[in-house]
Design an enzyme around this catalytic site. Structure first.
Site, PDB file in Angstrom:
ATOM      1  N   CYS A  20       1.936   1.364   7.780  1.00 57.99           N
ATOM      2  CA  CYS A  20       2.695   0.609   8.421  1.00 57.99           C
ATOM      3  C   CYS A  20       1.680  -0.472   9.326  1.00 57.99           C
ATOM      4  O   CYS A  20       0.723   0.117   9.572  1.00 57.99           O
ATOM      5  CB  CYS A  20       3.757   1.006   9.296  1.00 57.99           C
ATOM      6  SG  CYS A  20       3.426   2.657  10.251  1.00 57.99           S
ATOM      7  N   PRO A  21       2.085  -1.572   9.589  1.00 63.96           N
ATOM      8  CA  PRO A  21       1.600  -2.414  10.498  1.00 63.96           C
ATOM      9  C   PRO A  21       1.449  -1.978  12.076  1.00 63.96           C
ATOM     10  O   PRO A  21       2.295  -1.290  12.300  1.00 63.96           O
ATOM     11  CB  PRO A  21       2.051  -3.968  10.489  1.00 63.96           C
ATOM     12  CG  PRO A  21       3.295  -3.445  10.004  1.00 63.96           C
ATOM     13  CD  PRO A  21       3.338  -2.328   9.273  1.00 63.96           C
ATOM     14  N   ILE A  53       0.875  -1.205   0.037  1.00 68.73           N
ATOM     15  CA  ILE A  53      -0.058  -0.058   0.053  1.00 68.73           C
ATOM     16  C   ILE A  53       0.759   1.461  -0.021  1.00 68.73           C
ATOM     17  O   ILE A  53       0.486   2.192  -0.652  1.00 68.73           O
ATOM     18  CB  ILE A  53      -0.884   0.244   1.109  1.00 68.73           C
ATOM     19  CG1 ILE A  53      -1.927  -1.128   1.128  1.00 68.73           C
ATOM     20  CG2 ILE A  53      -1.708   1.427   1.247  1.00 68.73           C
ATOM     21  CD1 ILE A  53      -2.857  -1.459   2.313  1.00 68.73           C
ATOM     22  N   THR A 103      -4.320   5.704   7.093  1.00 67.71           N
ATOM     23  CA  THR A 103      -5.490   4.615   6.538  1.00 67.71           C
ATOM     24  C   THR A 103      -4.838   3.324   7.105  1.00 67.71           C
ATOM     25  O   THR A 103      -5.294   2.221   6.519  1.00 67.71           O
ATOM     26  CB  THR A 103      -5.458   4.602   5.198  1.00 67.71           C
ATOM     27  OG1 THR A 103      -4.070   4.586   4.632  1.00 67.71           O
ATOM     28  CG2 THR A 103      -6.030   5.895   4.584  1.00 67.71           C
ATOM     29  N   SER A 104      -4.227   2.884   7.812  1.00 69.20           N
ATOM     30  CA  SER A 104      -3.450   1.865   8.346  1.00 69.20           C
ATOM     31  C   SER A 104      -4.117   1.239   9.492  1.00 69.20           C
ATOM     32  O   SER A 104      -5.165   0.422   9.459  1.00 69.20           O
ATOM     33  CB  SER A 104      -1.825   1.957   8.583  1.00 69.20           C
ATOM     34  OG  SER A 104      -1.330   2.351   7.154  1.00 69.20           O
ATOM     35  N   ARG A 105      -3.951   1.818  10.850  1.00 68.78           N
ATOM     36  CA  ARG A 105      -4.446   1.043  12.169  1.00 68.78           C
ATOM     37  C   ARG A 105      -4.485   2.318  12.862  1.00 68.78           C
ATOM     38  O   ARG A 105      -3.646   3.137  13.043  1.00 68.78           O
ATOM     39  CB  ARG A 105      -3.610  -0.090  12.836  1.00 68.78           C
ATOM     40  CG  ARG A 105      -3.829  -1.238  11.882  1.00 68.78           C
ATOM     41  CD  ARG A 105      -5.050  -2.089  12.065  1.00 68.78           C
ATOM     42  NE  ARG A 105      -5.241  -3.267  11.386  1.00 68.78           N
ATOM     43  CZ  ARG A 105      -5.868  -3.454  10.252  1.00 68.78           C
ATOM     44  NH1 ARG A 105      -5.896  -2.620   9.492  1.00 68.78           N
ATOM     45  NH2 ARG A 105      -5.750  -5.000   9.661  1.00 68.78           N
ATOM     46  N   HIS A 119     -13.341   3.426   8.041  1.00 67.22           N
ATOM     47  CA  HIS A 119     -12.628   2.178   7.671  1.00 67.22           C
ATOM     48  C   HIS A 119     -13.107   1.757   6.250  1.00 67.22           C
ATOM     49  O   HIS A 119     -13.423   0.674   5.996  1.00 67.22           O
ATOM     50  CB  HIS A 119     -12.487   1.293   8.545  1.00 67.22           C
ATOM     51  CG  HIS A 119     -11.425   0.303   8.727  1.00 67.22           C
ATOM     52  ND1 HIS A 119     -10.854  -0.080   9.744  1.00 67.22           N
ATOM     53  CD2 HIS A 119     -10.716  -0.389   7.588  1.00 67.22           C
ATOM     54  CE1 HIS A 119      -9.807  -0.872   9.609  1.00 67.22           C
ATOM     55  NE2 HIS A 119      -9.627  -1.126   8.032  1.00 67.22           N
ATOM     56  N   GLU A 142     -12.188   2.302  17.163  1.00 62.68           N
ATOM     57  CA  GLU A 142     -13.204   2.269  16.304  1.00 62.68           C
ATOM     58  C   GLU A 142     -13.886   1.019  16.376  1.00 62.68           C
ATOM     59  O   GLU A 142     -15.203   0.841  15.613  1.00 62.68           O
ATOM     60  CB  GLU A 142     -12.525   2.005  14.877  1.00 62.68           C
ATOM     61  CG  GLU A 142     -11.773   0.923  14.685  1.00 62.68           C
ATOM     62  CD  GLU A 142     -11.235   0.916  13.288  1.00 62.68           C
ATOM     63  OE1 GLU A 142     -11.614  -0.099  12.271  1.00 62.68           O
ATOM     64  OE2 GLU A 142     -10.434   1.901  12.821  1.00 62.68           O
ATOM     65  N   ASP A 188      11.104   2.736   6.003  1.00 61.95           N
ATOM     66  CA  ASP A 188      10.960   1.369   6.303  1.00 61.95           C
ATOM     67  C   ASP A 188      12.132   0.472   6.531  1.00 61.95           C
ATOM     68  O   ASP A 188      13.045   0.762   5.932  1.00 61.95           O
ATOM     69  CB  ASP A 188      10.383   0.758   4.994  1.00 61.95           C
ATOM     70  CG  ASP A 188       9.380  -0.454   5.323  1.00 61.95           C
ATOM     71  OD1 ASP A 188      10.109  -1.264   5.685  1.00 61.95           O
ATOM     72  OD2 ASP A 188       8.132  -0.520   5.150  1.00 61.95           O
ATOM     73  N   ASP A 233      -8.858   7.081   8.263  1.00 57.58           N
ATOM     74  CA  ASP A 233      -9.981   6.119   7.886  1.00 57.58           C
ATOM     75  C   ASP A 233      -9.993   5.208   9.142  1.00 57.58           C
ATOM     76  O   ASP A 233     -10.633   4.162   8.886  1.00 57.58           O
ATOM     77  CB  ASP A 233      -9.601   5.531   6.433  1.00 57.58           C
ATOM     78  CG  ASP A 233     -10.402   4.459   6.084  1.00 57.58           C
ATOM     79  OD1 ASP A 233     -11.568   5.057   6.091  1.00 57.58           O
ATOM     80  OD2 ASP A 233     -10.165   3.409   5.555  1.00 57.58           O
TER      81      ASP A 233
END
Length: 332
Positions: free
Chosen positions: A207-208, A158, A234-236, A297, A265, A177, A260
């Site tokens: 990133c995770p 992504i 837009t990840s977590r 999301h 959430e 990264d 997002d």
């Protein structure tokens, strides 16, 4: 092959795409549950071989113990991230975990860009004004994206797709990264996270969520950012310390925020609360800022992505039952 599958956090669109995918796997018996999987709902898993879960299902050790006792042998995620799964417990009690490691990364990347453009050019506000007959441009001024420095934090599928789109806009793209992408390095500059914080006009997170990235954006890192920076996530949700973000917005260190995802959430997203009183005061405070844009999301939510998620998820389940699940899709 006969496999009984319980699909949790299931919406109508999930059921539609999974039913279509299951036509190619006649032995897959799907049972749908709108509720999330958690300690209260795990009793529904009696007699199942596999549970299929999504981002806001809670699969902690107590749930895994109950799953194992019920005879469940496989947890099939229909998403890429697995931060909501206790992997140590799953391994301890002999449950396999699979995921969808890459589903239409362009879907999420394009949504991240949409958040940037909407926040910058304020098209959501312009839309409402024009519908009311108000054509005044005061308060709608943005900036030219071309030439801006944009930091992409995390360059997996992504993040890489996002960086490539930004290059098309003529941005100077900086990336960080732990495992740089060699093909992207030819087009963008890899640098340190601190350099991105201190020099970029826009920062987008891809990133995770893990122990190293929890509250990656906190008071300390917000203070390092350029004044008026735009931040996109837009990840977590838990990549951002929301309380620290509110302080950054109040001080105007953060010029605009597009998210997002949100830390808490699970109790809000994917459900209609339009007639409810929302008791999350932190979320409600975020909603009061005119320079904050929140979507529920939906970054993944395209026809192509949904079809790919359903196809890969069902294939993972079938391959598990056949003992041929690939390491690419298997977490443990």
């Amino acid at each position: 092959m006969q496999c009984k599958i319980g699909v949790f956090s299931c919406q109508a669109y999930d059921q539609k795409t999974l039913n279509q995918a299951s036509e190619h796997h006649k032995g897959a018996e799907l049972k749908y549950f709108e509720t999330t999987l958690n300690e209260q709902s795990v009793s529904l898993c009696q007699g199942l071989d596999t549970v299929c879960v999504f981002v806001n299902d809670t699969v902690n050790e107590s749930v895994i113990i109950a799953l194992a006792k019920s005879g469940v042998r496989h947890i099939a995620l229909r998403c890429a991230g697995y931060n909501n799964i206790d992997l140590k417990a799953a391994k301890k009690y002999g449950l396999c975990v699979s995921r969808v490691p890459a589903y239409s990364p362009h879907s999420v990347a394009e949504h991240a860009i949409a958040l940037m453009l909407t926040l910058n050019r304020k098209t959501h506000r312009a839309f409402n004004r024009v519908r009311e007959g108000n054509f005044n441009l005061n308060g709608l001024m943005g900036f030219t994206l071309h030439g801006k420095r944009v930091g992409v934090v995390g360059t997996g599928h992504i993040g890489k797709a996002t960086a490539n789109i930004l290059k098309g806009f003529g941005c100077t793209v900086l990336c960080c990264d732990p495992q740089p992408d060699s093909s992207l390095a030819a087009e963008c500059t890899y640098t340190s996270f601190d350099d991105i914080l201190q020099t970029c006009d826009i920062i987008t997170l891809h990133c995770p969520l893990n122990d190293d990235t929890f509250h990656l954006i906190d008071h300390h890192n917000i203070n390092q950012m350029k004044d008026g920076v735009m931040l996109i996530n837009t990840s977590r949700g838990a990549l951002i310390d929301t309380k620290a973000m509110i302080e950054g917005l109040k001080s105007e260190k953060i010029g605009s925020l597009g998210i997002d995802v949100y830390e808490q959430e699970a109790s809000l997203f994917f459900t209609d609360h339009s007639m409810d009183i929302i008791h999350d005061d932190i979320f409600e405070r975020l909603q009061t800022f005119p320079n904050v844009l929140i979507t529920g999301h939906q970054g993944f939510f395209t026809r192509e992505a949904m079809e790919e998620i359903a196809t890969t998820t069902l294939a993972n389940i079938v391959h598990f039952c056949q003992g041929t699940l690939s390491e690419h899709n298997r977490v443990i």
